[in-house]
Every structure is written in structure tokens, then in C-alpha cells.
Design an enzyme around this catalytic site. Structure first.
Site, mmCIF file in Angstrom:
data_model
loop_
_atom_site.group_PDB
_atom_site.id
_atom_site.type_symbol
_atom_site.label_atom_id
_atom_site.label_comp_id
_atom_site.label_asym_id
_atom_site.label_seq_id
_atom_site.Cartn_x
_atom_site.Cartn_y
_atom_site.Cartn_z
ATOM 1 N N GLY A 72 0.818 -1.207 0.000
ATOM 2 C CA GLY A 72 0.000 0.000 0.000
ATOM 3 C C GLY A 72 0.854 1.260 0.000
ATOM 4 O O GLY A 72 0.550 2.247 -0.678
ATOM 5 N N THR A 73 1.929 1.208 0.753
ATOM 6 C CA THR A 73 2.839 2.352 0.835
ATOM 7 C C THR A 73 3.384 2.713 -0.542
ATOM 8 O O THR A 73 3.422 3.882 -0.926
ATOM 9 C CB THR A 73 4.003 2.015 1.797
ATOM 10 O OG1 THR A 73 3.444 1.793 3.094
ATOM 11 C CG2 THR A 73 5.027 3.130 1.861
ATOM 12 N N GLN A 180 -8.135 0.039 3.832
ATOM 13 C CA GLN A 180 -8.940 -0.481 4.943
ATOM 14 C C GLN A 180 -10.319 -0.957 4.497
ATOM 15 O O GLN A 180 -11.006 -1.644 5.244
ATOM 16 C CB GLN A 180 -9.101 0.601 6.026
ATOM 17 C CG GLN A 180 -7.861 0.824 6.861
ATOM 18 C CD GLN A 180 -7.543 -0.355 7.770
ATOM 19 O OE1 GLN A 180 -8.437 -1.038 8.265
ATOM 20 N NE2 GLN A 180 -6.264 -0.608 7.984
ATOM 21 N N GLY A 201 -2.969 -6.383 -0.467
ATOM 22 C CA GLY A 201 -3.383 -7.733 -0.102
ATOM 23 C C GLY A 201 -3.470 -7.958 1.397
ATOM 24 O O GLY A 201 -4.366 -8.665 1.877
ATOM 25 N N THR A 238 10.217 -7.432 -12.048
ATOM 26 C CA THR A 238 9.502 -8.654 -12.401
ATOM 27 C C THR A 238 8.241 -8.785 -11.553
ATOM 28 O O THR A 238 8.289 -8.585 -10.337
ATOM 29 C CB THR A 238 10.409 -9.875 -12.173
ATOM 30 O OG1 THR A 238 11.602 -9.682 -12.930
ATOM 31 C CG2 THR A 238 9.732 -11.164 -12.597
ATOM 32 N N CYS A 325 4.219 3.316 22.544
ATOM 33 C CA CYS A 325 5.411 3.678 23.296
ATOM 34 C C CYS A 325 6.632 3.355 22.448
ATOM 35 O O CYS A 325 6.853 2.209 22.082
ATOM 36 C CB CYS A 325 5.492 2.873 24.584
ATOM 37 S SG CYS A 325 4.162 3.264 25.710
#
Ligand SMILES: *Cc1c(COP(=O)(O)O)cnc(C)c1O
Length: 373
Positions: A72-73, A180, A201, A238, A325
């Protein structure tokens, strides 16, 4: 892990066994490079073409409008940086929102360092973007508007059709990050009216390491990778054949059971929500907004637990929180901050995200543990 309850589907979904089955032959027997012209290559290029047909049907696009990437990034970066590069002479302004995924926000920040102007639209306390604000933010230099379909932390679903219409009318291209939403919402790009769309995916019971960017035919976009000119040079490298085959299977499964899944899972979510709000001081975030059917962001009122995720984990339940954290500091969620929550409220917030494997028994256990911690 047999008694462990997984309620963090917004972070990662398990791979559907049918997806694994579909991928198997392409991990073993059919390993050829789809660019090879011998029969080993033909088998895998046929598999890619068939998969593309299925995915194009899922999104209601042409096959030539599907671009495969690694995640997605990457799809989000290709959409933003690729459109920016191709349109920089038309204008250097992008509009997005303050609650986007870091792959959107940080790509925009990188462009700002290159002299681009970026408008980060605020959201209201209900998590929604004000359409009027968007309309006013778009100017003649605006080349792209990128606003996600559904938020991973609060589950809020934006009115993308409306926002895309406004953007196109004012001459800007529109991209939506739909990662999402893919397992639950209709992603027909014609109904949504978007020019670019991202799915991956790993959030829709498909394989990890594969994603799609839909790029409407005719729009100007440049590659961000250079190489062997695969995928019409827009994304060299590829093709990940098993990943592509698996993603197509997960799209096919989503088409078949989206409606049924949404109904069953939202009923479970609603039941859990009803149980939790019975507890004193408990409040559901963005409760009156249209949210993903599997999503619940809730402020608990626990005095005992200092770290809610750890407390749930101790009781065998995986959820996610509003703050993470790191080594020394506590990083508060910018999304929860944006809808107006205080630090104290952010620390009390947990995200419970359900999925295909969630059962009624698990819901009851989550409610019992929320009471106890
Ligand atoms: C998970 C997610 C991403 C990033 O996807 P990766 O495949 O992890 O790179 C982007 N946008 C949204 C809304 C997500 O939930």
C-alpha cells in the site's frame, strides 16, 4: 494461540486458505518469468492476465488500468510522487487530510521539501472532511487531491464520491487510499468517481507483499522506479506472480462475501459496542458517523491498567491502541488528536477491529475482559 482472540484485523488479516491454494502452483511448478517468451513465461504471463481480469472486474476498471506494486505504501507513493512529477508544470499544489496514513503524509512532506505546497485539511470531531473546506482549498495550481476512503484508527468512511466530484470539477485529479475498505465496501471506481485508487493484499485476506494502484486511462503519471519497463514502464520489476494470483483470489472472495461479511461482522461489532457502553464512563469515538463494519474505537474508563494493549494481551486478546510507546516517549495518535481527543482520552482509547474469523464467543470474552482490566 488457540484460545487467543485476535481483534486487530485493521493491522493485518490472515491469508484466506483459498488464496494460499491458488498461489501454491506459482510458488513451485510455475516459476517462469512472465516476460520470457518461452512456455514457462507464457504460463505465468497468462496467470497474471487472468488475475488482472478478476481485479479489474472487482474495481470496475479496464485491465490496462491496473498497476501492481509491492504494498500500500508503494501504491500511495506512486500515486502522489508519480502524478506530481508528471504535472509539475501545471501547478505544484496538493490537497490531502491530516488523518491520512503516513505513506500519504510523508510522501506529501517530501514534496514540500522540493518546493511543493500541500494543504492538510482538518477533520471535524465526527472524523469527516468538510466538503466546503475541500472546495475552497483547491486552486488552479492543484494537481492532486488524495483522501482515504476509510481510516484505520477510527474506521470513519468518507463520502469519496462527493469529494472526488468536487475535485474533478475544479480540475484536480483524485486519489483514494482504500486499503482499509477492500474487504467490506464496494470499490467500483466509476461509482466512487476516482482517478487513482490503492488497495493492498495484507488488509483483505490476501497475500502480503502485493498491492494495486488503479490509474485511470489517460491521466498523466510518471514512474518512481526505473528498470526493465514492465507494466508499461510505470512500475518496472519482475511481477510478483504468486502475489498477483493470490490478490486476485482475495478480490474474488471479497466480491462474493462482502455483503454477507459486513452484515455478520457489524452485528458482532454492534453487540460489543452495546456491552461496552454499559460500563461507566465508556465512550465510542465517531459513534454517529458511518464507520467500517468491523471497526470499534472506544475510550475505556479503566483506572487499573496503564497500558491497555498489554492488559488485553495478558488476558489473551490482541487489540491496538491510540498511543504507541517508542524507546522513551509516548507517541500519541495524530488521528485521535485530530478529532479533538485530549491526551488522557487518547490513552484510554483502544481499537478493536473484527474480521471473518471473529465469533460471538470471542465478542463476549472481549466484553468480559474490558470490564475486568
Ligand atoms: C496498511 C495501510 C497502508 C499501508 O499499506 P502497506 O501494505 O503496509 O504498505 C496504507 N493505507 C492504509 C489506510 C492502511 O491501512
Amino acid at each position: 494461540m488457540s484460545n487467543y482472540v485476535y481483534a486487530d484485523y485493521a493491522a493485518a488479516t490472515p491469508v484466506d486458505p483459498r488464496v494460499i491454494e491458488a498461489m501454491k502452483p506459482y510458488q513451485t511448478d510455475f516459476f517462469g518469468n512472465p516476460s520470457s517468451i518461452h512456455s514457462f513465461g507464457r504460463v505465468t504471463s497468462d496467470a497474471v492476465n487472468n488475475a488482472t481480469k478478476t481485479i479489474a472486474k472487482f474495481l470496475n476498471t479496464k485491465e490496462g488500468e491496473i498497476v501492481y506494486t509491492s504494498c500500500g505504501t508503494e501504491s500511495n507513493n506512486l500515486a502522489i510522487l508519480g502524478v506530481a512529477k508528471a504535472n509539475k508544470d501545471r501547478g505544484r499544489h496538493i490537497v490531502t487530510s491530516v488523518i491520512e496514513h503516513p505513506s500519504i503524509l510523508n510522501a506529501c512532506r517530501a514534496l514540500e521539501k522540493d518546493g511543493w505546497e500541500v494543504t492538510y485539511l482538518p477533520v471535524k470531531s465526527d472524523g469527516l472532511i468538510d466538503a466546503k473546506l475541500l472546495e475552497n482549498a483547491i486552486k488552479k495550481e492543484t494537481v492532486l487531491v488524495t483522501i482515504h476512503l476509510a481510516n484505520s484508527e477510527i474506521g470513519v468512511v468518507q463520502d469519496i464520491a462527493k469529494l472526488a466530484r468536487i475535485s474533478n470539477k475544479k480540475g484536480a485529479l483524485f486519489h483514494t487510499d482504500a486499503c482499509q475498505a477492500a474487504a467490506y465496501l464496494d470499490l467500483n471506481v466509476k461509482t466512487l468517481g476516482v482517478d487513482l485508487l490503492t488497495i493492498n493484499g495484507s488488509k483483505m485476506y490476501g497475500p502480503k507483499g502485493i498491492a494495486v494502484l488503479y490509474v485511470r486511462e489517460g491521466i498523466s503519471i510518471f514512474p518512481i522506479f526505473y528498470g526493465g519497463s514492465q507494466q508499461k514502464s510505470l512500475r518496472s520489476g519482475t511481477e510478483n506472480v504468486p502475489g498477483i494470483v493470490g490478490l486476485a483470489k482475495s478480490c474474488k472472495i471479497a466480491t462474493e462475501q462482502q455483503t454477507k461479511d459486513s452484515k455478520r461482522i457489524s452485528a458482532l461489532r454492534d453487540n460489543l459496542e452495546k456491552e461496552l457502553v454499559k460500563l461507566p464512563g465508556v465512550q465510542v469515538n465517531c459513534v454517529d458517523t458511518i464507520r467500517l463494519p468491523n471497526h470499534l474505537s472506544v475510550m475505556l474508563n479503566n483506572s487499573k491498567a496503564t497500558n491497555l494493549v498489554e492488559a488485553f494481551d495478558t488476558h489473551g486478546i490482541a487489540v491496538s491502541s491510540g498511543s504507541a510507546c517508542s524507546a522513551k516517549t509516548i507517541v500519541e495518535s495524530y488521528v485521535l488528536r485530530s478529532i479533538g481527543l485530549t491526551s488522557e482520552q487518547i490513552h484510554k482509547t483502544v481499537r478493536i477491529s473484527l474480521g471473518r474469523q471473529t465469533t460471538d464467543t470471542e465478542i463476549k470474552k472481549i466484553a468480559v475482559v474490558a470490564k475486568a482490566i
